[in-house]
Design a protein around this motif. Structure first.
Motif, mmCIF file in Angstrom:
data_model
loop_
_atom_site.group_PDB
_atom_site.id
_atom_site.type_symbol
_atom_site.label_atom_id
_atom_site.label_comp_id
_atom_site.label_asym_id
_atom_site.label_seq_id
_atom_site.Cartn_x
_atom_site.Cartn_y
_atom_site.Cartn_z
ATOM 1 N N MET A 1 0.859 -1.203 0.000
ATOM 2 C CA MET A 1 0.000 0.000 0.000
ATOM 3 C C MET A 1 0.882 1.235 0.000
ATOM 4 S SD MET A 1 -3.140 0.960 2.571
ATOM 5 C CE MET A 1 -2.139 0.824 4.048
ATOM 6 N N ASN A 3 1.116 4.760 1.014
ATOM 7 C CA ASN A 3 0.476 5.774 1.837
ATOM 8 C C ASN A 3 1.366 6.987 1.982
ATOM 9 O OD1 ASN A 3 -2.083 4.746 2.449
ATOM 10 N ND2 ASN A 3 -1.244 3.369 3.985
ATOM 11 N N THR A 306 -10.964 -2.399 -2.772
ATOM 12 C CA THR A 306 -10.344 -1.445 -1.857
ATOM 13 C C THR A 306 -9.526 -0.419 -2.636
ATOM 14 O OG1 THR A 306 -8.278 -2.675 -1.571
ATOM 15 C CG2 THR A 306 -10.136 -3.277 -0.123
ATOM 16 N N SER A 307 -9.240 0.679 -1.971
ATOM 17 C CA SER A 307 -8.427 1.719 -2.606
ATOM 18 C C SER A 307 -7.012 1.218 -2.877
ATOM 19 C CB SER A 307 -8.392 2.975 -1.721
ATOM 20 O OG SER A 307 -7.962 2.666 -0.411
ATOM 21 N N SER A 308 -6.497 0.347 -2.007
ATOM 22 C CA SER A 308 -5.154 -0.207 -2.234
ATOM 23 C C SER A 308 -5.117 -1.051 -3.494
ATOM 24 C CB SER A 308 -4.727 -1.053 -1.032
ATOM 25 O OG SER A 308 -4.546 -0.259 0.116
ATOM 26 N N GLU A 309 -6.164 -1.852 -3.718
ATOM 27 C CA GLU A 309 -6.220 -2.686 -4.917
ATOM 28 C C GLU A 309 -6.290 -1.828 -6.168
ATOM 29 O OE1 GLU A 309 -8.538 -6.618 -3.094
ATOM 30 O OE2 GLU A 309 -9.669 -4.983 -3.994
ATOM 31 N N GLN A 311 -5.308 1.266 -6.454
ATOM 32 C CA GLN A 311 -4.039 1.972 -6.582
ATOM 33 C C GLN A 311 -2.964 1.087 -7.210
ATOM 34 O OE1 GLN A 311 -1.800 2.855 -2.955
ATOM 35 N NE2 GLN A 311 -1.553 4.958 -3.672
ATOM 36 N N ASN A 312 -2.848 -0.131 -6.728
ATOM 37 C CA ASN A 312 -1.828 -1.038 -7.255
ATOM 38 C C ASN A 312 -2.097 -1.406 -8.716
ATOM 39 O OD1 ASN A 312 -0.275 -1.184 -4.897
ATOM 40 N ND2 ASN A 312 -1.590 -2.763 -4.014
ATOM 41 N N ASN A 323 -4.112 7.073 -2.222
ATOM 42 C CA ASN A 323 -4.876 6.195 -1.346
ATOM 43 C C ASN A 323 -5.174 6.964 -0.058
ATOM 44 O OD1 ASN A 323 -5.773 4.245 0.433
ATOM 45 N ND2 ASN A 323 -4.198 2.747 -0.086
ATOM 46 N N SER A 325 -6.658 5.901 2.737
ATOM 47 C CA SER A 325 -6.962 5.063 3.900
ATOM 48 C C SER A 325 -6.215 5.498 5.154
ATOM 49 C CB SER A 325 -6.643 3.598 3.587
ATOM 50 O OG SER A 325 -5.270 3.429 3.281
ATOM 51 N N GLU A 332 -10.292 2.230 3.604
ATOM 52 C CA GLU A 332 -9.943 1.659 2.300
ATOM 53 C C GLU A 332 -11.026 1.843 1.241
ATOM 54 O OE1 GLU A 332 -7.441 0.330 0.830
ATOM 55 O OE2 GLU A 332 -6.014 -0.463 2.278
#
Length: 376
Positions: A1, A3, A306-309, A311-312, A323, A325, A332
């Motif tokens: 993630m 951040n 999720t925002s992490s997914e 983003q990646n 992101n 979160s 997220e």
């Protein structure tokens, strides 16, 4: 993630093995038009001034800002980015406690902690995140304190009316209100919201602004605050000398006097933020917040994503988003995107459409292949 702050391109590219020149950075909300051409011209013409120490009090830049907002230069302090000023204020004025209304800019809490100031944190539980309008009574309940507020708020983009801020300022002279107007230059009808011209006339109001977001040179680091002379004099007792380099001062003077650039920027942002907002609104499973400035907060409505997914996945397309979160009060389900050029905005929308659709397809496939259990 990924951040922290937006704009950490070098660090991210080193981590992921990417080429910085190929990244489209939607994580940092900087003017998509770049910097005014006059900035480049003036910096080149005065480049040999780096042979001398910078002017410690930034007198010429303070005078330019004072003329722009109709106050005295004695009401203005220049900082190495607005961040330096956020740390200076609690260190110099030593409030009994600090108050934050979340979600908001993360450096506020760090600046209080750095000065060993106890923090009262108020979580804004309204789903639309109004900054003050529904929370003014909660803010008023804390006496003898320093309140940091963003207007427009980062990362939500919500605006608070000038009269609501002034009401909070007038409510208690022992409550010092610090307003971060870092993105106010992007706001249409900013006179309805900005209190920068009120600050020199009030005993418990400080307004901080950035010069690098709107004018497109964050690498130079430049910001300023406006307050009455009594507050300014107290702050100057704690401010280190020579924190603002010569080229930043030159760039600041050139930029704030370029009215044509400012007008073109506001017109461009007005058009592109509408385009990007409508595009995001047309995608399934996400809900963008109505933008007021050059960034848009987005809420993910699909609990499978999720925002992490996101983003990646976007990183694989050389697109970087913020992101959200790690903002207190968010999770997220939230990410933020800057308003960029039309071509870049279209690339983001196309990539998001594929990613969101692909995520839903994979989830459905998992459901279809799951074994059935028969009871009875």
């Amino acid at each position: 993630m990924l951040n922290g702050h937006g704009g950490n391109i070098k660090q991210i590219c080193n981590t992921y093995g990417l080429n910085p020149d190929e990244i489209i950075d939607f994580s940092a909300s900087i003017n998509p038009l770049g910097y005014p051409e006059v900035v480049r011209k003036e910096v080149f013409e005065q480049f040999n001034d780096i042979l001398n120490y910078p002017e410690s009090r930034c007198t010429d830049l303070r005078e330019s800002i004072a003329r722009k907002i109709s106050c005295n230069k004695s009401n203005v302090i220049i900082g190495n980015g607005s961040n330096e000023l956020f740390y200076l204020i609690p260190r110099a004025l030593k409030p009994e406690r600090g108050v934050l209304l979340h979600p908001t800019f993360g450096e506020f809490k760090d600046s209080f902690s750095n000065s060993n100031i106890n923090v009262v944190e108020i979580i804004n539980d309204d789903k639309d995140f109004p900054l003050i309008n529904n929370n003014i009574s909660r803010l008023k309940s804390v006496d003898d304190c320093m309140v940091f507020l963003c207007n427009p708020n980062n990362p939500t983009g919500q605006l608070t009316r000038k009269e609501d801020i002034i009401e909070l300022v007038n409510d208690n002279p022992n409550r010092l209100i610090v307003i971060d107007e870092a993105f106010m230059d992007f706001v249409e009808d900013d006179g309805k919201y900005s209190v920068i011209k009120n600050a020199p006339l009030m005993d418990n109001l400080i307004v901080v602004r950035s010069l690098t977001k709107f004018y497109g040179f964050p690498g130079l680091r430049l910001g300023y605050l406006v307050a009455n002379e009594s507050i300014v004099n107290k702050l100057l007792q704690y401010k280190e000398p020579w924190t603002v380099n010569t080229m930043a001062q030159v760039a600041g003077i050139a930029a704030i006097n370029d009215e044509e650039f400012a007008a073109n920027t506001r017109k461009y942002i007005s058009s592109e933020k509408t385009f990007l907002y409508n595009g995001l609104k047309g995608l399934n499973s996400i809900q963008p917040f109505q933008p007021t400035v050059n960034f848009i907060l987005v809420r993910i409505e699909d609990c499978r994503t999720t925002s992490s997914e996101i983003q990646n996945c976007l990183m694989k397309n050389n697109i970087l988003i913020r992101n959200c979160s790690n903002f207190v009060g968010l999770d997220e389900r939230f990410f933020r995107v800057a308003v960029k050029t039309r071509e870049q905005n279209m690339k983001l929308l196309s990539a998001l459409e594929l990613i969101i659709g692909d995520t839903a397809t994979k989830e459905n496939n998992r459901k279809d292949s799951a074994p059935e259990f028969v009871t009875g």
